[in-house]
Write a protein that holds these residues in place. Sequence first.
Motif, PDB file in Angstrom:
ATOM      1  N   SER A  63       0.837  -1.213   0.000  1.00  0.00           N
ATOM      2  CA  SER A  63       0.000   0.000   0.000  1.00  0.00           C
ATOM      3  C   SER A  63       0.865   1.253   0.000  1.00  0.00           C
ATOM      4  O   SER A  63       0.599   2.207  -0.735  1.00  0.00           O
ATOM      5  CB  SER A  63      -0.909   0.029   1.227  1.00  0.00           C
ATOM      6  N   GLU A  64       1.913   1.245   0.831  1.00  0.00           N
ATOM      7  CA  GLU A  64       2.833   2.395   0.864  1.00  0.00           C
ATOM      8  C   GLU A  64       3.472   2.603  -0.503  1.00  0.00           C
ATOM      9  O   GLU A  64       3.571   3.727  -0.994  1.00  0.00           O
ATOM     10  CB  GLU A  64       3.957   2.155   1.880  1.00  0.00           C
ATOM     11  N   ALA A  65       3.899   1.496  -1.112  1.00  0.00           N
ATOM     12  CA  ALA A  65       4.556   1.570  -2.419  1.00  0.00           C
ATOM     13  C   ALA A  65       3.597   2.111  -3.478  1.00  0.00           C
ATOM     14  O   ALA A  65       3.999   2.870  -4.365  1.00  0.00           O
ATOM     15  CB  ALA A  65       5.072   0.195  -2.822  1.00  0.00           C
ATOM     16  N   GLU A  66       2.326   1.731  -3.384  1.00  0.00           N
ATOM     17  CA  GLU A  66       1.336   2.209  -4.364  1.00  0.00           C
ATOM     18  C   GLU A  66       1.153   3.720  -4.273  1.00  0.00           C
ATOM     19  O   GLU A  66       0.969   4.402  -5.267  1.00  0.00           O
ATOM     20  CB  GLU A  66       0.002   1.484  -4.178  1.00  0.00           C
ATOM     21  N   VAL A  67       1.210   4.249  -3.028  1.00  0.00           N
ATOM     22  CA  VAL A  67       1.095   5.707  -2.837  1.00  0.00           C
ATOM     23  C   VAL A  67       2.311   6.395  -3.468  1.00  0.00           C
ATOM     24  O   VAL A  67       2.179   7.370  -4.206  1.00  0.00           O
ATOM     25  CB  VAL A  67       0.996   6.048  -1.327  1.00  0.00           C
ATOM     26  N   GLU A  68       3.515   5.851  -3.182  1.00  0.00           N
ATOM     27  CA  GLU A  68       4.749   6.409  -3.765  1.00  0.00           C
ATOM     28  C   GLU A  68       4.701   6.335  -5.289  1.00  0.00           C
ATOM     29  O   GLU A  68       5.137   7.252  -5.979  1.00  0.00           O
ATOM     30  CB  GLU A  68       5.965   5.602  -3.298  1.00  0.00           C
ATOM     31  N   ALA A  69       4.177   5.220  -5.791  1.00  0.00           N
ATOM     32  CA  ALA A  69       4.149   4.989  -7.235  1.00  0.00           C
ATOM     33  C   ALA A  69       3.387   6.097  -7.960  1.00  0.00           C
ATOM     34  O   ALA A  69       3.812   6.578  -9.016  1.00  0.00           O
ATOM     35  CB  ALA A  69       3.514   3.636  -7.536  1.00  0.00           C
ATOM     36  N   LYS A  70       2.267   6.530  -7.391  1.00  0.00           N
ATOM     37  CA  LYS A  70       1.472   7.591  -8.034  1.00  0.00           C
ATOM     38  C   LYS A  70       2.298   8.867  -8.150  1.00  0.00           C
ATOM     39  O   LYS A  70       2.188   9.603  -9.119  1.00  0.00           O
ATOM     40  CB  LYS A  70       0.207   7.873  -7.211  1.00  0.00           C
ATOM     41  N   ALA A 113      15.847  -0.226  -5.558  1.00  0.00           N
ATOM     42  CA  ALA A 113      14.597  -0.089  -6.325  1.00  0.00           C
ATOM     43  C   ALA A 113      14.842   0.213  -7.801  1.00  0.00           C
ATOM     44  O   ALA A 113      14.024  -0.100  -8.657  1.00  0.00           O
ATOM     45  CB  ALA A 113      13.728   1.014  -5.711  1.00  0.00           C
ATOM     46  N   ILE A 114      15.993   0.830  -8.100  1.00  0.00           N
ATOM     47  CA  ILE A 114      16.279   1.214  -9.490  1.00  0.00           C
ATOM     48  C   ILE A 114      16.763  -0.004 -10.264  1.00  0.00           C
ATOM     49  O   ILE A 114      17.755  -0.620  -9.909  1.00  0.00           O
ATOM     50  CB  ILE A 114      17.339   2.333  -9.557  1.00  0.00           C
ATOM     51  N   VAL A 115      16.045  -0.347 -11.323  1.00  0.00           N
ATOM     52  CA  VAL A 115      16.410  -1.521 -12.122  1.00  0.00           C
ATOM     53  C   VAL A 115      17.141  -1.037 -13.374  1.00  0.00           C
ATOM     54  O   VAL A 115      16.529  -0.675 -14.379  1.00  0.00           O
ATOM     55  CB  VAL A 115      15.152  -2.342 -12.516  1.00  0.00           C
ATOM     56  N   LEU A 116      18.471  -0.983 -13.262  1.00  0.00           N
ATOM     57  CA  LEU A 116      19.297  -0.538 -14.389  1.00  0.00           C
ATOM     58  C   LEU A 116      20.236  -1.689 -14.710  1.00  0.00           C
ATOM     59  O   LEU A 116      21.187  -1.947 -13.993  1.00  0.00           O
ATOM     60  CB  LEU A 116      20.082   0.719 -13.974  1.00  0.00           C
ATOM     61  N   ASN A 117      19.926  -2.413 -15.802  1.00  0.00           N
ATOM     62  CA  ASN A 117      20.708  -3.613 -16.110  1.00  0.00           C
ATOM     63  C   ASN A 117      22.164  -3.303 -16.431  1.00  0.00           C
ATOM     64  O   ASN A 117      23.056  -4.077 -16.156  1.00  0.00           O
ATOM     65  CB  ASN A 117      20.053  -4.398 -17.239  1.00  0.00           C
ATOM     66  N   VAL A 130      11.507   1.390 -11.951  1.00  0.00           N
ATOM     67  CA  VAL A 130      11.736   1.579 -10.520  1.00  0.00           C
ATOM     68  C   VAL A 130      10.804   0.622  -9.795  1.00  0.00           C
ATOM     69  O   VAL A 130       9.582   0.717  -9.895  1.00  0.00           O
ATOM     70  CB  VAL A 130      11.446   3.036 -10.081  1.00  0.00           C
ATOM     71  N   SER A 131      11.395  -0.352  -9.091  1.00  0.00           N
ATOM     72  CA  SER A 131      10.606  -1.369  -8.402  1.00  0.00           C
ATOM     73  C   SER A 131      10.475  -0.986  -6.926  1.00  0.00           C
ATOM     74  O   SER A 131      11.382  -1.197  -6.138  1.00  0.00           O
ATOM     75  CB  SER A 131      11.302  -2.728  -8.555  1.00  0.00           C
ATOM     76  N   LEU A 132       9.338  -0.398  -6.579  1.00  0.00           N
ATOM     77  CA  LEU A 132       9.124   0.107  -5.218  1.00  0.00           C
ATOM     78  C   LEU A 132       8.746  -1.004  -4.239  1.00  0.00           C
ATOM     79  O   LEU A 132       8.836  -0.837  -3.029  1.00  0.00           O
ATOM     80  CB  LEU A 132       8.034   1.183  -5.237  1.00  0.00           C
ATOM     81  N   HIS A 133       8.286  -2.124  -4.795  1.00  0.00           N
ATOM     82  CA  HIS A 133       7.839  -3.275  -3.996  1.00  0.00           C
ATOM     83  C   HIS A 133       7.808  -4.437  -4.981  1.00  0.00           C
ATOM     84  O   HIS A 133       7.615  -4.217  -6.184  1.00  0.00           O
ATOM     85  CB  HIS A 133       6.431  -2.975  -3.440  1.00  0.00           C
ATOM     86  N   PRO A 134       7.964  -5.676  -4.521  1.00  0.00           N
ATOM     87  CA  PRO A 134       7.938  -6.795  -5.468  1.00  0.00           C
ATOM     88  C   PRO A 134       6.695  -6.804  -6.371  1.00  0.00           C
ATOM     89  O   PRO A 134       6.712  -7.369  -7.456  1.00  0.00           O
ATOM     90  CB  PRO A 134       7.964  -8.030  -4.564  1.00  0.00           C
ATOM     91  N   GLU A 135       5.600  -6.181  -5.912  1.00  0.00           N
ATOM     92  CA  GLU A 135       4.378  -6.182  -6.729  1.00  0.00           C
ATOM     93  C   GLU A 135       4.029  -4.804  -7.284  1.00  0.00           C
ATOM     94  O   GLU A 135       2.975  -4.624  -7.884  1.00  0.00           O
ATOM     95  CB  GLU A 135       3.209  -6.702  -5.873  1.00  0.00           C
ATOM     96  N   VAL A 136       4.905  -3.824  -7.057  1.00  0.00           N
ATOM     97  CA  VAL A 136       4.620  -2.461  -7.539  1.00  0.00           C
ATOM     98  C   VAL A 136       5.865  -1.884  -8.216  1.00  0.00           C
ATOM     99  O   VAL A 136       6.890  -1.667  -7.574  1.00  0.00           O
ATOM    100  CB  VAL A 136       4.218  -1.515  -6.367  1.00  0.00           C
ATOM    101  N   SER A 137       5.762  -1.659  -9.527  1.00  0.00           N
ATOM    102  CA  SER A 137       6.885  -0.998 -10.202  1.00  0.00           C
ATOM    103  C   SER A 137       6.356   0.050 -11.171  1.00  0.00           C
ATOM    104  O   SER A 137       5.232  -0.059 -11.672  1.00  0.00           O
ATOM    105  CB  SER A 137       7.767  -2.013 -10.930  1.00  0.00           C
TER     106      SER A 137
END
Length: 201
Positions: A63-70, A113-117, A130-137
């Motif tokens: 839930s926290e990650a979803e708020v950040e995601a917005k 959180a930053i996915v830079l290969n 940017v992966s803020l949570h395993p289920e929120v990117s």
Amino acid sequence: MDVILLERVDKLGNIGDVVKVKDGFARNFLLPNKKALRSNEANRKVFEKNRENIVAENAARRSEAEVEAKDIDGTTVTLIRQASNTGQLYGSVAVRDLIEILEAEGHKVSKSAIVLNKPIKAIGLYEVKVSLHPEVSVTIKVNIARSPEEAKMQAEGVNVMEAMFEKDEAGFVEDYDPNAEPGATAEVSSNQDDAEAPAAA
């Protein structure tokens, strides 16, 4: 090694799944980051006993990650960097650079959180996950240019490198010989001057 997942892990499974992974991956990543437990009788009992708490904690973090995601989704950050005429950077852009600029714009993001290969090594527009949570990117846009003007052009969809090469080609003089050796044209003209000198005398 068999492990019990304590959170959703990309390409592996969800909370509570027992999955087989390479020993090194388990020892170096999953276990120290508390993403999994070794799968044995004792740990299975511990997991089942705490399953509700684990699921509830995960839901709270999601839930926290979803708020950040917005707040962060679709954000564009601009980095002005020195680069060669071909657009190659004189130093690549890495995760640390992206974290710094995101923080400067008021976004708090952890390094993991930053996915830079791989580091970014040329100017241009890039999409970074940017992966803020395993289920929120979410995805951010990174605009890397040599000047604010160039960044503005790129943001408007202009391919700066292509535009620059077109300009160079348009600037060639008509009698330019692409097959000539470097400096050959200059030598030819100086020989002609020598040949003409006695006639003038």
